[in-house]
Structures are given as structure tokens and as C-alpha cells.
Motif scaffolding. Structure first.
Motif, PDB file in Angstrom:
ATOM      1  N   SER A 106      13.930 -16.388  47.301  1.00 21.87           N
ATOM      2  CA  SER A 106      14.322 -16.013  48.663  1.00 21.87           C
ATOM      3  C   SER A 106      13.537 -16.800  49.706  1.00 21.87           C
ATOM      4  N   GLU A 107      12.256 -17.008  49.458  1.00 24.07           N
ATOM      5  CA  GLU A 107      11.441 -17.780  50.398  1.00 24.07           C
ATOM      6  C   GLU A 107      11.922 -19.216  50.508  1.00 24.07           C
ATOM      7  N   ARG A 108      12.363 -19.786  49.386  1.00 28.32           N
ATOM      8  CA  ARG A 108      12.745 -21.199  49.373  1.00 28.32           C
ATOM      9  C   ARG A 108      14.225 -21.419  49.663  1.00 28.32           C
ATOM     10  N   MET A 109      15.066 -20.418  49.346  1.00 27.47           N
ATOM     11  CA  MET A 109      16.516 -20.615  49.445  1.00 27.47           C
ATOM     12  C   MET A 109      17.207 -19.593  50.327  1.00 27.47           C
ATOM     13  N   GLY A 110      16.463 -18.669  50.897  1.00 25.24           N
ATOM     14  CA  GLY A 110      17.108 -17.637  51.702  1.00 25.24           C
ATOM     15  C   GLY A 110      18.003 -16.763  50.837  1.00 25.24           C
ATOM     16  N   ASN A 111      19.194 -16.499  51.335  1.00 26.09           N
ATOM     17  CA  ASN A 111      20.143 -15.663  50.582  1.00 26.09           C
ATOM     18  C   ASN A 111      21.180 -16.502  49.826  1.00 26.09           C
ATOM     19  N   ASN A 112      20.833 -17.746  49.544  1.00 32.22           N
ATOM     20  CA  ASN A 112      21.810 -18.674  48.968  1.00 32.22           C
ATOM     21  C   ASN A 112      21.662 -18.828  47.455  1.00 32.22           C
ATOM     22  N   ARG A 113      20.885 -17.960  46.829  1.00 32.15           N
ATOM     23  CA  ARG A 113      20.566 -18.160  45.417  1.00 32.15           C
ATOM     24  C   ARG A 113      21.800 -18.165  44.526  1.00 32.15           C
ATOM     25  N   GLU A 114      22.835 -17.386  44.865  1.00 30.06           N
ATOM     26  CA  GLU A 114      24.011 -17.313  43.990  1.00 30.06           C
ATOM     27  C   GLU A 114      24.721 -18.665  43.926  1.00 30.06           C
ATOM     28  N   THR A 115      24.819 -19.347  45.073  1.00 29.02           N
ATOM     29  CA  THR A 115      25.478 -20.658  45.115  1.00 29.02           C
ATOM     30  C   THR A 115      24.757 -21.650  44.217  1.00 29.02           C
ATOM     31  N   PHE A 116      23.419 -21.636  44.280  1.00 31.94           N
ATOM     32  CA  PHE A 116      22.629 -22.596  43.513  1.00 31.94           C
ATOM     33  C   PHE A 116      22.497 -22.178  42.050  1.00 31.94           C
ATOM     34  N   LEU A 117      22.524 -20.890  41.797  1.00 33.86           N
ATOM     35  CA  LEU A 117      22.518 -20.438  40.403  1.00 33.86           C
ATOM     36  C   LEU A 117      23.793 -20.907  39.702  1.00 33.86           C
ATOM     37  N   ALA A 118      24.938 -20.734  40.357  1.00 30.19           N
ATOM     38  CA  ALA A 118      26.202 -21.192  39.780  1.00 30.19           C
ATOM     39  C   ALA A 118      26.187 -22.703  39.594  1.00 30.19           C
ATOM     40  N   LEU A 119      25.543 -23.423  40.516  1.00 26.81           N
ATOM     41  CA  LEU A 119      25.415 -24.871  40.369  1.00 26.81           C
ATOM     42  C   LEU A 119      24.587 -25.221  39.137  1.00 26.81           C
ATOM     43  N   ALA A 120      23.489 -24.509  38.911  1.00 24.40           N
ATOM     44  CA  ALA A 120      22.614 -24.776  37.766  1.00 24.40           C
ATOM     45  C   ALA A 120      23.336 -24.573  36.445  1.00 24.40           C
ATOM     46  N   TYR A 121      24.280 -23.635  36.407  1.00 25.15           N
ATOM     47  CA  TYR A 121      25.051 -23.384  35.184  1.00 25.15           C
ATOM     48  C   TYR A 121      26.222 -24.350  35.046  1.00 25.15           C
ATOM     49  N   SER A 122      26.730 -24.868  36.169  1.00 25.53           N
ATOM     50  CA  SER A 122      27.933 -25.700  36.144  1.00 25.53           C
ATOM     51  C   SER A 122      27.645 -27.178  35.934  1.00 25.53           C
ATOM     52  N   MET A 123      26.493 -27.648  36.341  1.00 20.74           N
ATOM     53  CA  MET A 123      26.150 -29.071  36.252  1.00 20.74           C
ATOM     54  C   MET A 123      25.674 -29.421  34.840  1.00 20.74           C
ATOM     55  N   PRO A 124      25.584 -30.699  34.487  1.00 20.20           N
ATOM     56  CA  PRO A 124      25.045 -31.081  33.183  1.00 20.20           C
ATOM     57  C   PRO A 124      23.600 -30.613  33.044  1.00 20.20           C
TER      58      PRO A 124
END
Length: 487
Positions: free
Chosen positions: A336-354
Motif C-alpha cells: 500500500s505504501e508503494r502502490m497505493g490501492n493499485n495492488r490488484e492491477t499489478f498482482l494480475a500483471l505479475a501472474y499474466s506476464m512471463p
């Protein structure tokens, strides 16, 4: 007559004692055999496993109120809901008492109050014995049960290995001082940077890899856990500070024993060449996610990063994708400190990318505080937003070939969009399988077009979309979708 009776009872007692000893010996052997059988019941580690793997970093000290192997072992079966099939245990070895870190620049010995001293348990990475268990976490038998339970549930176990340094009361300090780096005065030093200045790791002593006996002792210590305790590989701390030629010898010998998984805390491509480490850290991607979340960088920066990543790394190199880990959480801030409330967007990115996504202890429970590093702390254990989201992403990751991220990863291709600065869109393909990740990487709603044509379903929401050339789409702030073609 009395003499005969006494002789009889002595013989009888001897038989009973012998039977008891044999029974205890058999029970011990049986227990060890059971542990070994359970530890080897899992199919060997393979490239196929790595394609859809999800790795979990277990911070045993902070995982539960008890801070024990036993408490973590109880929860292993439910980690299957999150698709976990590799468990990385942070260091499980005894921690040095000498120069044990407390808080700030203080060592435990600097604190006068004995009760206050007890709070500080030291760094996991200041090891006093490479082949023993930290009693803070339990016993060797407790550790064996953890490994066996993981294997029973289809999960591999890797140990955090600290090859660069030991704690100051490791037996090598007194018995083999030549194993360590020394200064001009012949004193053992803490780890130094290339220019000779300290890293600041004053609670550990730097190992000297010019010493062949030390190198052999290190390999034998690693071999113990592989051969005797049935673990499945290692995550190697600050791997780039140890000579690559050592890793070539060590990993080659370890792989000769059994198939293993090797993770380097490093991003240097040469550490993943040939048959060295299977996976390294995706640090550049992690830092870029933080920068995009703060809107210091944008979607075009991500596209450039991925282009560079494919040039820099080999086709069979795996990078670990993460939003947090033990260092990031404790020292650089919560998600939350580093990404605010955007963690879901980046979590999905971490699972979707190679690559392979990482879950750090507490992330699945919406952890939102910095865990103490040298003291006892604890993660929340209430399932909130992250658990079901991770379970849903895990199901997709482990069933959809288009998300293969290992040594034979699925393809990755940028999808053109009219708002390239703000909309991140890419296609993943493997044979006939296809998935498309689309996200608005800014805090304002964005209208845009995508270079797609067809009917799609958003895996996350179930929403159906028809996208044609020139079709206008509107995504809210940080909105994302994972699209599957539907005919």
C-alpha cells in the motif's frame, strides 16, 4: 539357590532392556524411514513444473503467533487453494548470539536491560550452523514433518542458503579462521563492497572463496539438506557476491544427486546460463511497477522494459515476479505504501506476464504493515480481498497454457492501442491458447481503442466484450481485464 535366582533376574532384566533398546531403535529408524519416504513421494522437480509454478516465501518467525514450523505446517494444505507448488523457507538455521542486531545501529550486547535484550531474535541471515535447526522454530523432526506435509500436498521445498557470510559465532570462526576474508591487520571482516567499504552487515563475517576447504565444506553442508532431509533446492542469498565459478561446481554436484530448483537472489543473466540457476529476481520489473503505480513511469516504459528483458535474458531464463518480499516489506514499505490501492492491477500483471509469481507471507491475508525483522511480529490471518483474488489468478495460471512462464514460456506480444502511454496491453500465446491482459495504468479514466477484433470474455468478472477495429473502450482508474476469446 539365591545365586541362581539372582542370575535369573539379571538375565531377565538384561533381555527386557535389550528388547526395549531394540524397540526404541526400531521406532527411531521407522520414524526416519517414514520421513524419508514421504519426502521422496513427490515427483522429481522438472521444467514442466516450473511452467505454471507459483512460489511462496514462508517467514516462519512471523507467519503465526507461535512462530513455529508446526504452526506453518498446519496451513500447508490450504496453500493449494492459492496454487502454491514451491515453498521457499527463509533461513531455518540457528542464529548467532555474538554481534546480534537489535535496532538501529545497536547490537544486543549494547542493551543493558536483560528483558529488553530478549526481544531481539537476530537476523535469519547471521547463521551459526549450516546443518542445524533454529530452536526458535522447533525441532528437526518438526522440520521433517513440514517437508513431508508439503510433499504430500504436491509442493516442493527450497531452503534459503546464505553462502556469502556466516554469523560471528559460527564454529568456523575459531576452528577455520582461514575460511574468512581478513583485513591488512589479519582481522576477519564483515562483507565489503568492491571499493573496500562495508555493506553495513556488521552482524556477519565475510567468507573467503579462495579457500578450497571452505568451498568443499559449503557444498557438503548444502548436500546434507538435499540427501538427508529431502529438500528440493535452494534460494541463494546475494548470489552475485559469490563467485560464479563456485556456483558452477556446487550446482553441478547438487544436480547430480537429484533434480532441483535453484533461485538466485540476483538479476545477472550469467547466473542463469547453462545449467546454473533456474530463476532470478525480476528486480527491474518490480521497481518499474512501483514507479508506474506512483505515475512516475507509464505503459510505454513497461513495453521498453519487456523488450529489454527478452534481449538480456535467454529463452529458458525464468524471472520471479513480485509485489513484495521480506526485504521490500520490512525495509522499503508495504504494498500500500508503494502502490497505493493499485495492488490488484499489478498482482494480475505479475501472474499474466512471463515468469513465476511470488507470494510473501501475509500478502494473501492483505498484510498492511511492515513486519519487524529482528523481533517477533505476526501477520494477519483473516482472508480478505487478496485470498480469493490470488486463488482465481492461480487457477488461470495453472490451467491456461498461454500463461506458461518457465523454460518453454508462452509467447508475449504487445497489443497496439491508441493510448500507448496509459494503456498496457499484451497477448500471451501457446499453441492454440491465447490470453490478453489490458490495464489502464493511471489514476484517471481513459478512452482508447485496441488492435483486436472479436468476442471476448473477461476472466476476472465474466463480462462479455465485442471489440472491433475503432471500437472505443473506457477503463476506469487502474482498471484491468484478462481477456479470453469467445466464439
Amino acid at each position: 539357590m539365591n545365586k541362581k535366582i539372582n542370575t535369573y533376574w539379571v538375565l531377565l532384566l538384561g533381555c527386557l532392556l535389550l528388547t526395549g533398546c531394540q524397540s526404541n531403535k526400531k521406532e527411531k529408524e521407522h520414524s526416519t524411514m517414514e520421513t524419508q519416504e514421504l519426502a521422496t513421494a513427490l515427483a522429481p522437480m522438472s521444467a514442466e513444473v516450473m511452467e505454471s509454478a507459483i512460489i511462496y516465501e514462508a517467514n516462519i518467525r512471523q507467519y503465526s503467533a507461535e512462530g513455529t514450523f508446526e504452526a506453518f505446517t498446519r496451513d500447508i494444505p490450504q496453500l493449494k487453494e492459492l496454487g502454491v507448488n514451491i515453498i521457499w523457507l527463509m533461513p531455518v538455521y540457528p542464529i548467532s548470539e555474538i554481534r546480534r542486531k537489535a535496532t538501529g545501529d545497536l547490537m544486543v550486547e549494547d542493551i543493558e536491560d536483560p528483558e529488553e535484550r530478549k526481544k531481539y531474535l537476530g537476523s535469519y541471515y547471521a547463521i551459526s550452523d549450516y546443518t542445524a535447526i533454529n530452536p526458535e522454530f522447533g525441532t528437526l523432526e518438526d522440520f521433517r514433518k513440514l517437508v513431508a506435509t508439503a510433499h504430500e500436498n504436491g509442493m516442493y521445498v527450497i531452503l534459503d542458503w546464505v553462502a556469502n557470510h556466516t554469523g560471528w559465532d559460527h564454529v568456523w570462526i575459531t576452528e577455520h579462521p582461514d575460511y574468512y576474508t581478513k583485513n591488512a591487520d589479519g582481522e576477519i571482516t564483515d562483507p565489503l563492497q568492491g571499493d573496500g567499504t562495508p555493506w553495513g552487515w556488521s552482524d556477519v563475517a565475510d567468507l573467503n572463496y579462495d579457500n578450497a576447504e571452505m568451498r568443499e565444506a559449503m557444498i557438503q553442508s548444502m548436500m546434507y539438506w538435499l540427501k538427508e532431509e529431502g529438500i528440493d533446492g535452494f534460494r541463494c542469498d546475494v548470489a552475485a557476491t559469490v563467485p560464479t565459478w563456485f556456483w558452477k561446481e556446487a550446482i553441478g554436484r547438487l544436480r547430480a544427486e537429484k533434480p532441483i530448483f535453484m533461485l538466485a537472489e540476483a538479476w545477472e543473466p550469467e547466473l542463469m546460463e547453462g545449467d546454473l540457476f533456474d530463476m532470478g529476481y525480476g528486480w527491474d520489473g518490480h521497481h518499474l511497477m512501483n514507479d508506474i503505480a506512483k505515475e512516475h513511469k507509464n505503459a510505454w516504459d513497461w513495453n521498453n522494459y519487456m523488450n529489454d528483458r527478452f534481449v538480456k535474458y535467454g529463452d529458458d531464463d525464468i524471472l520471479m515476479n513480485f509485489l513484495t518480499n521480506h526485504d521490500e516489506n520490512s525495509w522499503n514499505g508495504t504494498i500500500s505504501e508503494r502502490m497505493g490501492n493499485n495492488r490488484e492491477t499489478f498482482l494480475a500483471l505479475a501472474y499474466s506476464m512471463p515468469g513465476m509469481p511470488l507470494i510473501y507471507s501475509g500478502q494473501e491475508y492483505d498484510l498492511d504493515h511492515r513486519l519487524k525483522f529482528f523481533e517477533k511480529d505476526s501477520i494477519p490471518k483473516t482472508k480478505g480481498k487478496m485470498w480469493p483474488l490470488m486463488a482465481k489468478l492461480a487457477k488461470l495460471k495453472q490451467t491456461e497454457k498461454a500463461l506458461d512462464g518457465g523454460k518453454q514460456r508462452a509467447g508475449y506480444q504487445r497489443v497496439d492501442t491508441s493510448e500507448g502511454d496509459h494503456i498496457l496491453a499484451f497477448r500471451r500465446t501457446q499453441d492454440e491458447a491465447e490470453l490478453i491482459y489490458v490495464a489502464n495504468m493511471r489514476s484517471e479514466a481513459t478512452n482508447f481503442t485496441l488492435d483486436l477484433n472479436g468476442n471476448y470474455t473477461d476472466y476476472m468478472s465474466g463480462e462479455s466484450l465485442t471489440i472491433q477495429p475503432g471500437s472505443q473502450l473506457e477503463f476506469g482508474p487502474w482498471e484491468y481485464k484478462i481477456l479470453r476469446r469467445s466464439n
